[in-house]
Design a protein around this motif. Structure first.
Motif, PDB file in Angstrom:
ATOM      1  N   LEU A   1     127.519 -53.350  -7.775  1.00 12.52           N
ATOM      2  CA  LEU A   1     126.775 -53.836  -6.618  1.00 12.52           C
ATOM      3  C   LEU A   1     125.272 -53.908  -6.669  1.00 12.52           C
ATOM      4  CD1 LEU A   1     127.265 -55.341  -3.631  1.00 12.52           C
ATOM      5  CD2 LEU A   1     127.146 -52.833  -2.746  1.00 12.52           C
ATOM      6  N   GLN A   2     124.545 -54.863  -6.698  1.00 11.86           N
ATOM      7  CA  GLN A   2     123.087 -54.529  -6.819  1.00 11.86           C
ATOM      8  C   GLN A   2     122.323 -54.772  -5.167  1.00 11.86           C
ATOM      9  OE1 GLN A   2     121.344 -54.379  -9.681  1.00 11.86           O
ATOM     10  NE2 GLN A   2     123.332 -53.489  -9.861  1.00 11.86           N
ATOM     11  N   LEU A   3     123.005 -54.521  -4.355  1.00 15.04           N
ATOM     12  CA  LEU A   3     122.344 -54.676  -3.030  1.00 15.04           C
ATOM     13  C   LEU A   3     122.901 -53.263  -2.244  1.00 15.04           C
ATOM     14  CD1 LEU A   3     123.358 -58.280  -1.663  1.00 15.04           C
ATOM     15  CD2 LEU A   3     121.109 -57.288  -2.418  1.00 15.04           C
ATOM     16  N   HIS A   4     122.346 -52.947  -1.203  1.00 14.04           N
ATOM     17  CA  HIS A   4     122.541 -51.704  -0.315  1.00 14.04           C
ATOM     18  C   HIS A   4     124.271 -52.034   0.121  1.00 14.04           C
ATOM     19  CE1 HIS A   4     122.536 -48.847   2.964  1.00 14.04           C
ATOM     20  NE2 HIS A   4     121.565 -48.272   2.339  1.00 14.04           N
ATOM     21  N   PRO A   5     125.085 -50.801  -0.084  1.00 14.12           N
ATOM     22  CA  PRO A   5     126.342 -50.993   0.417  1.00 14.12           C
ATOM     23  C   PRO A   5     126.569 -51.513   1.944  1.00 14.12           C
ATOM     24  CG  PRO A   5     125.873 -48.672  -0.338  1.00 14.12           C
ATOM     25  CD  PRO A   5     124.387 -49.282  -0.381  1.00 14.12           C
ATOM     26  N   PHE A   6     125.526 -51.394   2.839  1.00  9.45           N
ATOM     27  CA  PHE A   6     125.682 -52.041   4.148  1.00  9.45           C
ATOM     28  C   PHE A   6     125.985 -53.426   4.022  1.00  9.45           C
ATOM     29  CE2 PHE A   6     123.928 -53.446   8.340  1.00  9.45           C
ATOM     30  CZ  PHE A   6     124.462 -52.617   9.033  1.00  9.45           C
ATOM     31  N   SER A   7     125.550 -54.178   3.069  1.00  9.55           N
ATOM     32  CA  SER A   7     125.666 -55.728   2.611  1.00  9.55           C
ATOM     33  C   SER A   7     127.168 -55.780   2.644  1.00  9.55           C
ATOM     34  CB  SER A   7     124.983 -56.025   1.181  1.00  9.55           C
ATOM     35  OG  SER A   7     125.588 -55.454   0.155  1.00  9.55           O
TER      36      SER A   7
END
Length: 472
Positions: free
Chosen positions: A297-303
């Motif tokens: 995952l390249q985004l923050h886990p909140f995504s």
């Protein structure tokens, strides 16, 4: 500081170090630092080629003076800085600006070996960028020029900056840098849709740590030893060091004795904060049980939509809103833990970047004119906001009205306006932060107690401060 003074009078700068001494001291400052442990929290790269967005710039021709700025950023921030340099050139006709791409590991860490090498070799730029908390160490090494006379001559007042910025810019009653990017670490965000799914009021965020725990208990889902839905991961607020500062201050902790190099990392509220962080990890079966996001995952886990509450830096917030508009995000001030802390937002602390003039700069007066325009003037602060998009440190700048009313940046501005805390202003601030990174995660993963971890940070930091003084 209101009276006029010559820029050459009243300086407390130390003589420049020899090349050998500077490079040796630079090794002390940078050895073992983790990427992202510096002023700006590490964020996901846009993936754009740095050279494609032009982080370099040649000076405008025909000017009386030329200054050189070391640009440590690629991507859109570095390109935005170039646009600001062009706008400064357009605002006057005497000073040209060369922007030199001088990248650091991780695109913004405080490991600036290129800068140290240039200074040691007599080729210092006229402007560099750093976390203002580096002033205790960098002034001791003779790296930074004293800006106090410029402030006094031009009637620039520290009290016209946000108080927390002024506290970072000044060290031992002198001013060493100008905070142009006032990064508020952190506001607090929650997933309204996930709150609703779990029977929580989507319009009622937590205001205290106790309420975080209550809400997290309703959100957590553990299946087959893996946490597939998590209320909060307080140990994962951009690394163990940043997490420790955030929650330590939220519990009312202190990290150093003002005016000294004495770290107080094992302050009782800090221990309670780390105990809470480890307890939160244990509530889902341990930090290693978190399984809401794939490793790629390249985004923050909140995504993912499977994390209920988190602290977010502005780039991550904007990325998530752009790529996952289905996630309805609420924003508020950071919850706190009484009795040590007394209000929401009390745990926030200043990150961001300051501009400084190296003591060995060849054109310090012209460099000051750029810094004054960039970080203080109405035109410069507006240009920075338009092209880079960082909250400004100068409280009197009219652009603050636009920032405060911005639907995304508003909560950062509110956090900044009420903020009291900084990184520890000690000579070994970066070493201290790196040790927190290591020891805090050791506690979270059950390798030592919270008290043992924070006592170890304190002991190592005090020892390193003594070593720094001997070398310096």
């Amino acid at each position: 500081m209101t009276h006029a003074a010559s820029p050459d009078r009243g300086s407390t700068e130390r003589p420049p170090l020899s090349r050998r001494s500077l490079l040796r001291a630079g090794g002390l400052l940078t050895a073992g630092l983790a990427v992202g442990a510096g002023a700006g929290c590490s964020v996901v790269s846009s993936g754009r080629d740095a050279t494609a967005v032009r982080p370099n710039k040649e000076p405008a021709p025909g000017r009386k003076k030329t200054i050189e700025i070391y640009n440590i950023w690629g991507s859109t921030v570095g390109s935005g800085l170039v646009q600001c340099a062009k706008a400064f050139e357009d605002s006057q006709d005497e000073i040209a600006v060369r922007v030199t791409f001088a990248p650091t590991p991780g695109g913004g860490s405080t490991i600036q070996q290129k800068l140290f090498t240039a200074i040691a070799g007599g080729q210092a730029p006229d402007i560099g960028f750093c976390d203002a908390a580096l002033a205790p160490s960098w002034t001791s090494l003779g790296i930074m020029k004293d800006l106090t006379p410029y402030f006094e001559r031009d009637g620039v007042l520290l009290e016209d900056f946000f108080p927390v910025c002024a506290a970072s810019m000044a060290y031992q009653d002198r001013v060493w840098s100008v905070q142009w990017d006032a990064d508020a670490n952190f506001p607090f965000f929650w997933n309204k849709g996930l709150f609703s799914e779990c029977g929580l009021d989507p319009e009622r965020p937590p205001t205290t740590i106790e309420e975080i725990d209550q809400m997290a208990a309703e959100i957590n889902r553990v299946e087959g030893g893996q946490a597939t839905q998590i209320g909060i991961m307080p140990w994962n607020q951009y690394g163990g060091g940043n997490s420790m500062l955030t929650w330590g201050y939220s519990f009312g902790g202190k990290f150093w004795n003002d005016g000294t190099n004495e770290a107080t990392t094992d302050d009782e509220p800090n221990i309670r904060a780390l105990e809470w962080m480890t307890k939160s990890a244990q509530s889902i079966g341990g930090a290693e049980a978190a399984a809401i996001a794939p490793p790629s995952l390249q985004l923050h886990p909140f995504s993912t939509g499977k994390l209920g509450m988190a602290c977010l830096v502005t780039p991550n917030l904007l990325q998530i809103k752009q790529l996952h508009p289905e996630i309805e995000i609420g924003a508020t001030l950071l919850p706190y833990a009484p009795p040590g802390a007394s209000r929401p937002g009390e745990g926030a602390w200043l990150g961001g970047w300051s501009g400084f003039i190296p003591a060995a700069a060849k054109e310090p007066d012209a460099a000051w004119e750029f810094l004054k325009w960039f970080a203080i003037s109405d035109e410069g602060t507006q240009t920075q906001w338009d092209n880079i998009g960082f909250p400004v440190g100068y409280a009197k700048a009219p652009v603050n009205q636009a920032i405060a009313s911005d639907p995304d940046a508003g909560v950062y501005h509110e956090t900044l306006s009420k903020m009291e805390h900084t990184r520890p202003l000690i000579t070994v601030s970066e070493f201290h932060h790196q040790q927190m990174e290591t020891q805090v995660m050791a506690a979270v993963y059950g390798q030592r107690t919270a008290q043992q971890a924070l006592q170890r940070v304190k002991e190592l930091s005090l020892r390193e401060a003594e070593r720094f003084e001997r070398v310096g």
